[in-house]
Design a protein around this motif. Sequence first.
Motif, short mmCIF file in Angstrom:
data_model
loop_
_atom_site.label_atom_id
_atom_site.label_comp_id
_atom_site.label_asym_id
_atom_site.label_seq_id
_atom_site.Cartn_x
_atom_site.Cartn_y
_atom_site.Cartn_z
N UNK A 1 -0.58 -14.69 12.76
CA UNK A 1 0.41 -13.68 12.36
C UNK A 1 0.90 -13.91 10.94
N UNK A 2 0.89 -15.16 10.48
CA UNK A 2 1.24 -15.42 9.08
C UNK A 2 0.19 -14.83 8.15
N UNK A 3 -1.08 -15.01 8.49
CA UNK A 3 -2.16 -14.43 7.68
C UNK A 3 -2.09 -12.91 7.66
N UNK A 4 -1.88 -12.32 8.85
CA UNK A 4 -1.78 -10.85 8.93
C UNK A 4 -0.58 -10.35 8.13
N UNK A 5 0.50 -11.07 8.19
CA UNK A 5 1.71 -10.67 7.46
C UNK A 5 1.42 -10.60 5.96
N UNK A 6 0.82 -11.64 5.39
CA UNK A 6 0.56 -11.66 3.95
C UNK A 6 -0.53 -10.66 3.55
N UNK A 7 -1.50 -10.45 4.47
CA UNK A 7 -2.53 -9.44 4.19
C UNK A 7 -1.89 -8.04 4.09
N UNK A 8 -1.06 -7.69 5.09
CA UNK A 8 -0.39 -6.38 5.09
C UNK A 8 0.55 -6.26 3.89
N UNK A 9 1.23 -7.36 3.56
CA UNK A 9 2.15 -7.32 2.42
C UNK A 9 1.40 -7.07 1.12
N UNK A 10 0.27 -7.73 0.93
CA UNK A 10 -0.53 -7.52 -0.28
C UNK A 10 -1.06 -6.09 -0.36
N UNK A 11 -1.53 -5.59 0.77
CA UNK A 11 -2.01 -4.20 0.81
C UNK A 11 -0.89 -3.23 0.43
N UNK A 12 0.29 -3.47 0.97
CA UNK A 12 1.44 -2.59 0.70
C UNK A 12 1.79 -2.61 -0.78
N UNK A 13 1.87 -3.81 -1.35
CA UNK A 13 2.24 -3.92 -2.77
C UNK A 13 1.17 -3.29 -3.66
N UNK A 14 -0.10 -3.56 -3.38
CA UNK A 14 -1.17 -2.97 -4.18
C UNK A 14 -1.19 -1.45 -4.08
N UNK A 15 -0.93 -0.94 -2.86
CA UNK A 15 -0.90 0.52 -2.68
C UNK A 15 0.20 1.16 -3.51
N UNK A 16 1.41 0.55 -3.46
CA UNK A 16 2.53 1.09 -4.23
C UNK A 16 2.24 1.03 -5.73
N UNK A 17 1.74 -0.10 -6.20
CA UNK A 17 1.46 -0.25 -7.63
C UNK A 17 0.37 0.72 -8.09
N UNK A 18 -0.68 0.85 -7.30
CA UNK A 18 -1.80 1.69 -7.73
C UNK A 18 -1.43 3.17 -7.75
N UNK A 19 -0.70 3.64 -6.73
CA UNK A 19 -0.39 5.07 -6.68
C UNK A 19 0.54 5.47 -7.82
N UNK A 20 1.51 4.63 -8.17
CA UNK A 20 2.41 4.96 -9.28
C UNK A 20 1.69 4.78 -10.62
N UNK A 21 0.76 3.85 -10.68
CA UNK A 21 -0.02 3.67 -11.91
C UNK A 21 -0.87 4.91 -12.18
N UNK A 22 -1.58 5.39 -11.16
CA UNK A 22 -2.44 6.57 -11.35
C UNK A 22 -1.62 7.84 -11.57
N UNK A 23 -0.40 7.87 -11.03
CA UNK A 23 0.45 9.04 -11.26
C UNK A 23 0.71 9.22 -12.75
#
Length: 367
Positions: A26-48
């Motif tokens: 669950x620790x690994x899944x937590x950090x994987x989901x957290x990284x995905x979330x942060x990358x998604x937020x950064x990428x969508x606002x970057x491309x905007x």
Amino acid sequence: MRIDFKFLGGFLGIILLYYAVGGVVFTSLYFIFLCIFVLAVMSVFFFLRKVSGKITPVRPEYEVFDTARILIQIYNDSRFFLPHVTAIMNRDEMETRSIGPRRKIQLAYNAYLTHRGIYEFDHMNLEIRDIFNIFTLTKLLHKQSIRVYPKIKDMSHYAFELGVGSAGISASRSPQKDPYNTRELRRYAPGDSLKRINWKVSAKQGELYVRVGEQTKGMDFLLVIDMNESIYRLDPDGLKEEALISTALGVSKMLIAAGKDHKVIINALERKEVEIRRMANFNALVEYMVEHNSVGRKPLHEFMNEKTEIFKGAASIIIFSSDRGPDLRHVVEKVKDKYNHITWFSCIGRGGQEELEGITLLEIEDI
């Protein structure tokens, strides 16, 4: 912004399990989901910020019943691959594409034009999604407009009687005193008609003088166009309104091509009068029709009753109306005298179809 709530629900569940249970999984899944979330937020606002779009009509002007081809160009000014961008027109998804770094794509949108006017494409936007398809942001494109002109009907196969012309007008049986019969003079001012210049007095005085209020000849043609809002009740698509305007412009174009000056009086939201003496005047009338629809409030019979004296100077009166109701029929019969001729176009006939003496009744055909 739209969010994939399934992802957020799963992420929330992983957070709860991470704090409640812990462990490597669950620790690994937590950090994987957290990284995905942060990358998604950064990428969508970057491309905007890095993605832009442009709407370009293939032609700036069209006619009614043309199909306008609108090009949408989408630019990716970043150094990264854009996985998802969707063009949206009037809430309808056109196409989803990906764009490489420093690249652009071009999409086409076809719009069928059923009415004249100024079409504004102001509901077109881009939807940009991140690489994980979690967040969707919308970017509006600058609106673009095109001018759609009436499809002017060819009226060359119609003939219009001239009436008796100027001589008959001067001998009109109208009991009213002719308001143009004065002989007062004044100095010429820019914009005065050259036909009103008194050349004998001007030669004597050494400067130009014009007759005040004198009409040197009768008006040969007078066009009366009804743009009352009631015409839209004739059919659900407004095609009869387009046909009326198309026919009226067709007659005006035919007259100006034949070198016949004429006057156009329009029963619109506000009274409009246009002198048609050259093609430039006709083009101005067409532009007026592009920018105005039939939204007049006054019935045509009331409109014509206001200034019946204007018809006394016309040898040939051509009327364009939605129908031939009894009230309008009464006014038209009152305007008719032995010195003029009336041609009456209407979308539908009503109040009797028998021919009236000196009045030609014609139907406006669909365009």
